[in-house]
Enzyme design. Structure first.
Site, short mmCIF file in Angstrom:
data_model
loop_
_atom_site.label_atom_id
_atom_site.label_comp_id
_atom_site.label_asym_id
_atom_site.label_seq_id
_atom_site.Cartn_x
_atom_site.Cartn_y
_atom_site.Cartn_z
N SER A 138 62.08 14.62 -37.31
CA SER A 138 63.29 15.43 -37.46
C SER A 138 64.30 14.79 -38.41
O SER A 138 64.40 13.57 -38.50
CB SER A 138 63.96 15.63 -36.10
OG SER A 138 63.11 16.32 -35.22
N GLU A 256 52.02 17.03 -29.11
CA GLU A 256 53.36 16.79 -28.58
C GLU A 256 53.70 17.82 -27.53
O GLU A 256 54.19 17.50 -26.44
CB GLU A 256 54.38 16.83 -29.70
CG GLU A 256 55.82 16.64 -29.23
CD GLU A 256 56.82 16.69 -30.38
OE1 GLU A 256 57.76 15.89 -30.37
OE2 GLU A 256 56.65 17.53 -31.28
N GLU A 384 63.48 28.90 -29.51
CA GLU A 384 63.29 29.99 -30.47
C GLU A 384 62.03 29.78 -31.31
O GLU A 384 61.26 30.72 -31.57
CB GLU A 384 64.52 30.09 -31.38
CG GLU A 384 65.80 30.54 -30.67
CD GLU A 384 66.43 29.45 -29.84
OE1 GLU A 384 67.33 29.77 -29.04
OE2 GLU A 384 66.06 28.28 -29.97
#
Length: 422
Positions: A138, A256, A384
């Site tokens: 990230s 993950e 989402e």
């Protein structure tokens, strides 16, 4: 379907139980049983030392990373044997929390893409807990769009073939105590964003790496910012082809979501126990019809999560890569944990705000769970993103319109301005 143990499974369970009974660190059991979410609860000794000692003992006896091949530090066990181990390990499984990313995400990626020599060098120490891994994915500007990353990897100009890394990662779990990491970078900004990525692995002790812990609302600092300033990585530590990093990352991401979704504690057993002994103005909480209705809903959901995880393990046993259905488990588990934690605090009224395990271990556990639970709905893919994956890849619904799909990365506008050309 019959979920009873076969004779072979019963024999394996008995072997596991006998070994755990003879070798488990019994002195830590009370602390482990009181553990809140986000930690193993051990305070009487260094929790990292305790975790490594238990993992090392398991590895020496052949109980570490059971499903991995023996030559890489595992046991070559079947998925159901792995489930049996997890069931029998019980509270001692909390000691393995620091290894989840390495065992569940980095290890499978290294196993799929590294050279045989590298696998034999890095996987056994990873399985044994001698080396801890994290994943550097990230970034601040990327949000939920992993392919929007900007950390650059450029070939060194000295002809060595090495890569020079510059950029920043964020929300990296366990970076502060990790020895190794997998890292996804951008190697070509002139092609669409998914096509210009390359994956590497590296030592977290490499010159030019700076780690800054992030203080969380629950008082912990499990997440970190990681900065790269001219960090050098040999080309031999590249995982997959140049420009093929997105395909490599999918292996990590699917594992993950399997690791998070199947291993995430929803808090239901703890809530059920609380309801059985919590006195309310109208008697025990469990005697309240509305409470029982809530418990029934979460019991069904938790059972569904368990068997969805079994389905994924069965796919792995057939040699298949974990698929998009793992997004279901992660999506449901994260929302369930948050709902249960909020309900538990409401049920306790004013005592729900107590965050002192000396006064009430249950209260401290649920407050810690509530403070940590929003992160579970972000890490490993936001709700989402997961809903999009389920809709498109599981249900076969039309994909969202993506206006930047075929646009070179350095031509995608950012913050109302045209992105830099470099």
């Amino acid at each position: 379907m019959n979920f009873d143990d076969t004779p072979e499974e019963a024999a394996f369970r008995a072997e596991v139980r006998a070994w755990i009974d003879a070798n488990a660190p019994r002195e830590l059991e009370p602390e482990l049983k009181r553990a809140g979410f986000g930690g193993n609860g051990v305070t009487s000794v260094d929790p990292m030392v305790a975790a490594k000692a238990w993992q090392k003992k398991k590895a020496e006896a052949g109980w570490a990373c059971l499903h991995w091949p023996k030559e890489y530090g595992g046991r070559g066990a079947t998925p159901i044997q792995r489930v049996i181990w997890q069931q029998e390990e019980g509270p001692y499984g909390a000691l393995g929390g620091v290894f989840i990313i390495g065992h569940g995400m980095c290890g499978p990626t290294v196993m799929a893409y590294a050279s045989e020599e590298q696998k034999r060098r890095y996987l056994p120490p990873l399985a044994a807990g001698e080396e801890i891994w994290c994943q550097l994915f990230s970034e601040p500007a990327g949000g939920s769009d992993l392919a929007g990353l900007r950390t650059k990897a450029e070939k060194a100009t000295d002809g060595s073939g090495d890569w020079i890394i510059n950029g920043q990662k964020i929300w990296t779990s366990g970076a502060q105590y990790s020895d190794m990491a997998i890292l996804i970078t951008r190697t070509d900004p002139t092609v669409p964003k998914h096509k210009g990525l390359t994956m590497f692995f590296l030592s977290m002790k490499s010159p030019g790496i700076e780690i800054r812990p992030i203080k969380q609302a629950n008082g912990q600092s499990g997440f970190n910012e990681v900065f790269f300033n001219d960090v050098r990585i040999p080309d031999a530590q590249r995982l997959g082809p140049v420009g093929g990093g997105w395909g490599v990352s999918l292996t990590t991401l699917m594992n993950e979501r399997l690791s998070i979704g199947s291993g995430m504690s929803t808090g239901f057993p703890e809530l059920f126990d609380l309801c059985c002994r919590l006195e309310t103005p109208n008697g025990l909480a469990i005697d309240d019809r509305a409470v029982r209705s809530k418990l029934a809903t979460w019991a069904i959901r938790t059972t569904g999560l368990k068997y969805n995880g079994f389905r994924s393990l069965s796919a792995i046993s057939r040699g298949e890569t974990p698929g998009p259905e793992n997004s279901i488990g992660k999506l449901v588990a994260g929302a369930t944990m948050q709902d249960i934690a909020a309900f538990a605090l409401d049920l306790q009224a004013q005592m729900g705000i107590v965050n002192d395990p000396e006064l009430s271990a249950a209260n401290a556990r649920f407050q810690a769970m509530l403070l940590r639970s929003p992160a579970t709905r972000v890490e490993g893919g936001t709700d989402e993103i997961l809903r999009n994956i389920i809709a498109e890849r599981v249900l076969g619904l039309p994909a969202d319109v993506r206006v930047d799909k075929d646009v070179p990365f350095n031509q995608i506008p950012t913050s109302g301005r045209q992105a830099a050309k470099s």
